[in-house]
Design a protein around this motif. Structure first.
Motif, PDB file in Angstrom:
ATOM      1  N   GLN A 156      45.736  37.141  37.975  1.00 40.37           N
ATOM      2  CA  GLN A 156      45.941  38.454  37.357  1.00 40.37           C
ATOM      3  C   GLN A 156      46.133  39.500  38.466  1.00 40.37           C
ATOM      4  O   GLN A 156      45.279  39.603  39.352  1.00 40.37           O
ATOM      5  CB  GLN A 156      44.688  38.777  36.523  1.00 40.37           C
ATOM      6  N   PRO A 157      47.227  40.263  38.434  1.00 37.22           N
ATOM      7  CA  PRO A 157      47.382  41.298  39.471  1.00 37.22           C
ATOM      8  C   PRO A 157      46.507  42.523  39.183  1.00 37.22           C
ATOM      9  O   PRO A 157      46.152  42.769  38.029  1.00 37.22           O
ATOM     10  CB  PRO A 157      48.866  41.677  39.360  1.00 37.22           C
ATOM     11  N   PHE A 158      46.170  43.266  40.233  1.00 38.71           N
ATOM     12  CA  PHE A 158      45.507  44.567  40.021  1.00 38.71           C
ATOM     13  C   PHE A 158      46.217  45.628  40.840  1.00 38.71           C
ATOM     14  O   PHE A 158      46.928  45.320  41.794  1.00 38.71           O
ATOM     15  CB  PHE A 158      44.005  44.493  40.330  1.00 38.71           C
ATOM     16  N   GLU A 159      45.972  46.894  40.433  1.00 38.74           N
ATOM     17  CA  GLU A 159      46.715  48.006  41.042  1.00 38.74           C
ATOM     18  C   GLU A 159      45.934  48.709  42.136  1.00 38.74           C
ATOM     19  O   GLU A 159      46.514  49.358  43.003  1.00 38.74           O
ATOM     20  CB  GLU A 159      47.110  49.042  39.955  1.00 38.74           C
ATOM     21  N   SER A 160      44.593  48.645  42.071  1.00 39.93           N
ATOM     22  CA  SER A 160      43.765  49.352  43.060  1.00 39.93           C
ATOM     23  C   SER A 160      42.429  48.621  43.159  1.00 39.93           C
ATOM     24  O   SER A 160      42.095  47.806  42.292  1.00 39.93           O
ATOM     25  CB  SER A 160      43.495  50.784  42.595  1.00 39.93           C
ATOM     26  N   PHE A 161      41.686  48.958  44.198  1.00 43.81           N
ATOM     27  CA  PHE A 161      40.368  48.344  44.380  1.00 43.81           C
ATOM     28  C   PHE A 161      39.485  48.609  43.148  1.00 43.81           C
ATOM     29  O   PHE A 161      38.808  47.712  42.629  1.00 43.81           O
ATOM     30  CB  PHE A 161      39.728  48.920  45.654  1.00 43.81           C
ATOM     31  N   GLU A 162      39.552  49.849  42.658  1.00 43.80           N
ATOM     32  CA  GLU A 162      38.722  50.221  41.497  1.00 43.80           C
ATOM     33  C   GLU A 162      39.108  49.382  40.272  1.00 43.80           C
ATOM     34  O   GLU A 162      38.258  48.931  39.509  1.00 43.80           O
ATOM     35  CB  GLU A 162      38.892  51.720  41.161  1.00 43.80           C
ATOM     36  N   ASP A 163      40.422  49.193  40.111  1.00 42.53           N
ATOM     37  CA  ASP A 163      40.917  48.375  38.992  1.00 42.53           C
ATOM     38  C   ASP A 163      40.388  46.936  39.117  1.00 42.53           C
ATOM     39  O   ASP A 163      39.955  46.316  38.132  1.00 42.53           O
ATOM     40  CB  ASP A 163      42.454  48.413  39.036  1.00 42.53           C
ATOM     41  N   ALA A 164      40.394  46.413  40.346  1.00 42.72           N
ATOM     42  CA  ALA A 164      39.919  45.038  40.569  1.00 42.72           C
ATOM     43  C   ALA A 164      38.448  44.911  40.178  1.00 42.72           C
ATOM     44  O   ALA A 164      38.044  43.963  39.487  1.00 42.72           O
ATOM     45  CB  ALA A 164      40.103  44.647  42.036  1.00 42.72           C
ATOM     46  N   ILE A 165      37.664  45.879  40.607  1.00 44.10           N
ATOM     47  CA  ILE A 165      36.223  45.824  40.304  1.00 44.10           C
ATOM     48  C   ILE A 165      36.013  45.919  38.785  1.00 44.10           C
ATOM     49  O   ILE A 165      35.212  45.185  38.198  1.00 44.10           O
ATOM     50  CB  ILE A 165      35.467  46.973  41.025  1.00 44.10           C
ATOM     51  N   GLU A 166      36.796  46.811  38.149  1.00 45.22           N
ATOM     52  CA  GLU A 166      36.633  46.981  36.702  1.00 45.22           C
ATOM     53  C   GLU A 166      36.980  45.677  35.958  1.00 45.22           C
ATOM     54  O   GLU A 166      36.249  45.251  35.066  1.00 45.22           O
ATOM     55  CB  GLU A 166      37.548  48.118  36.234  1.00 45.22           C
ATOM     56  N   GLN A 167      38.083  45.053  36.363  1.00 43.12           N
ATOM     57  CA  GLN A 167      38.471  43.790  35.703  1.00 43.12           C
ATOM     58  C   GLN A 167      37.433  42.693  35.972  1.00 43.12           C
ATOM     59  O   GLN A 167      37.080  41.922  35.083  1.00 43.12           O
ATOM     60  CB  GLN A 167      39.826  43.313  36.223  1.00 43.12           C
TER      61      GLN A 167
END
Ligand SMILES: NC(=O)c1ccc[n+]([C@@H]2O[C@H](COP(=O)([O-])OP(=O)(O)OC[C@H]3O[C@@H](n4cnc5c(N)ncnc54)[C@H](O)[C@@H]3O)[C@@H](O)[C@H]2O)c1
Length: 475
Positions: free
Chosen positions: A382-393
């Motif tokens: 799954q791709p993510f857009e930002s570090f914060e997005d990665a942590i949230e996912q």
């Protein structure tokens, strides 16, 4: 190999149950099983075991565990073959499990010698200067230990080692799929000098499991297994101490600054070790959009190189699932995800109990394969857009044992360690790294207590304070 294995001390009440080799389907042994009607006799024996265990000195407990560790090490190959035979792990993985079990037993022996309590600093507080004291670590009594199929030796060692080190007696119920390693370990403990009544091994399923956990004399249930079973046990156990080592759905984050080759290699191993039947196995890999395509292509190419097949073959990377049914259930979940729009990059082929390593992308977050533990060789990219997005996912799932992050930036690694909601965060390792001395357990839904020998020892003992009042002057 067909043999009859009787649990020591208990009559074979309900007959024999076959144990199958998950790869060939062949019956490799028949074990004596018991049902709930035997619970009275079992608890009586465990009560005797409780008194015997509590009377053993720490030195005796430690030396029994040390001798057991040496015997298991000496017979390592035969334990490894047994693990392959009943659990379907590859021979290479089985040998690693044996080495870990030896370490778990040695750590337990060390804990029996080391963890004796502490001085309580009464005299450091005004008003209690005339008192001195300490606390000791006392046995809990009878501990019910219930274990799953996937690490049939080391997970049993993680229960028996600390319990024995702490002076308890144990009623052990290993998985009905994999009772043989547990039975052999208990035989080895007895050979090393453990009085027989201290551990009672029972073969059977939910029926006997439920009877054990609800027996009033049992003081603690130490369970490793799935969420549904954990829920049933917590309902049945009543007022007992519970240690719950449950499932996971581990995320690994791959940042744009990561060493991609190392991340690919490590995540392939993390996802497909033990055919994905690993509670800390990597299930969701979250990849920075900038490196998504190169990571995905390399990951899929590496996955396709994995050799799937006979677990006894030294060259096999991925052995069978525990049953054909587990393979079929996995394929249904993957088919359902594909029907909802997920893209299958490789795998999803079932041949008997061999399920090909499977990689998916574009998996809708509503799919079971995203939401729940797969416990199978299936991984979602799954791709993510930002570090914060990665942590949230990563944190979006309520099951959380371990997580991982690949990055070359220390600040990101340490932020991830702080922000990821998991019992362990692996930096530049996939989620499935575990060292047997570290505290091991989950955050979030259902997790209670910690394994890792020192931590399990503390869960399995209770402090007793001794306080001396110096009636005269204390200088
Ligand atoms: N957190 C950890 O340390 C860890 C380690 C390994 C596996 N697991 C988890 O274990 C699961 C896979 O193993 P499994 O399929 O053997 O798990 P499971 O929950 O089906 O069975 C585990 C044990 O519980 C017994 N059991 C079943 N019903 C019971 C009941 N009502 N009362 C008492 N005992 C009962 C089973 O016979 C077995 O011995 C996965 O979810 C995996 O993540 C967790």
């Amino acid at each position: 190999m067909t043999e009859t294995v009787l649990p020591p001390g208990i009559d074979c009440g309900t007959g024999m149950a076959p144990v199958h080799n998950p790869y060939t389907g062949e019956v490799i042994a028949s074990v004596c099983t018991v049902d709930a009607t035997a619970i009275g006799t079992i608890v009586q024996r465990a009560r005797r075991g409780r008194s015997t265990a509590a009377a053993l000195s720490r030195a005796t407990r430690a030396s029994v565990l040390e001798r057991t560790a040496r015997l298991v090490e000496r017979r390592g190959e035969s334990f490894a073959l047994l693990i392959v035979n009943e659990a379907g792990k590859t021979i290479t993985q089985a040998r690693k499990e044996v080495a870990r079990a030896v370490n778990t037993l040695a750590l337990s022996a060390a804990e029996a010698r080391r963890n004796a309590g502490e001085v309580v600093p009464f005299d450091a507080y005004e008003g209690s200067e005339k008192r001195q004291g300490w606390f000791t670590r006392e046995p809990l009594g009878i501990i019910a230990a219930i274990t799953p199929f996937n690490d049939p030796l080391n997970l049993v060692a993680h229960k028996l080692g600390p319990a024995i080190a702490g002076g308890n007696s144990v009623i052990l119920k290993p998985s009905a799929h994999t009772p043989l390693s547990a039975l052999r370990l208990v035989d080895t403990l007895i050979e090393a000098g453990l009085p027989e009544e201290i551990v009672t091994v029972l073969n059977g399923g939910a029926d006997i499991g439920a009877a054990i956990v609800s027996a009033p004399d049992v003081r603690m249930v130490s369970f490793t297994g799935g969420f549904a079973t954990g829920e049933a046990i917590s309902r049945a156990a009543g007022l007992k101490k519970l240690a719950m080592d449950l499932g996971g759905n581990a995320p690994v984050i791959v940042m744009d600054d990561a060493d991609l080759d190392a991340a690919v290699e490590s995540c392939v191993s993390g996802a497909f070790w033990a055919a994905g039947q690993n509670c800390i196995g990597t299930q969701r890999i979250l990849i920075a959009r900038e490196v998504y395509k190169p990571f995905r292509d390399a990951f899929v190419a590496r996955t396709k190189l994995l050799r799937v097949g006979d677990p006894f073959d030294e060259h096999t990377d991925v052995g069978p699932m525990i049953t054909e049914e587990a393979g079929r259930a996995t394929r249904m979940k993957v088919d359902a995800a594909v029907a909802q729009g997920a893209v299958l990059l490789c795998g999803n082929e079932l041949n008997g109990s061999l399920y090909a390593p499977t990689v998916l992308e574009d998996v809708p977050a509503t799919c079971t394969i995203w939401q729940e533990e797969a416990f199978a060789p299936v991984v979602v990219l799954q791709p993510f857009e930002s570090f914060e997005d990665a942590i949230e996912q990563a944190n979006a799932i309520d099951y959380s044992l371990h997580a991982g992050i690949f990055t070359s930036r220390l600040d990101r690694a340490l932020s991830a360690a702080r922000l990821l909601e998991a019992g362990g965060v692996m930096i530049n390792d996939s989620s499935d790294y575990r060292f047997d001395a570290m505290p091991f357990g989950g955050f979030k839904y259902g997790s209670m207590g910690r394994e890792g020998v020192r931590f399990a020892f503390e869960e399995m003992t209770q402090p007793k304070v001794v306080c001396v009042n110096h009636l005269g002057d204390v200088r």
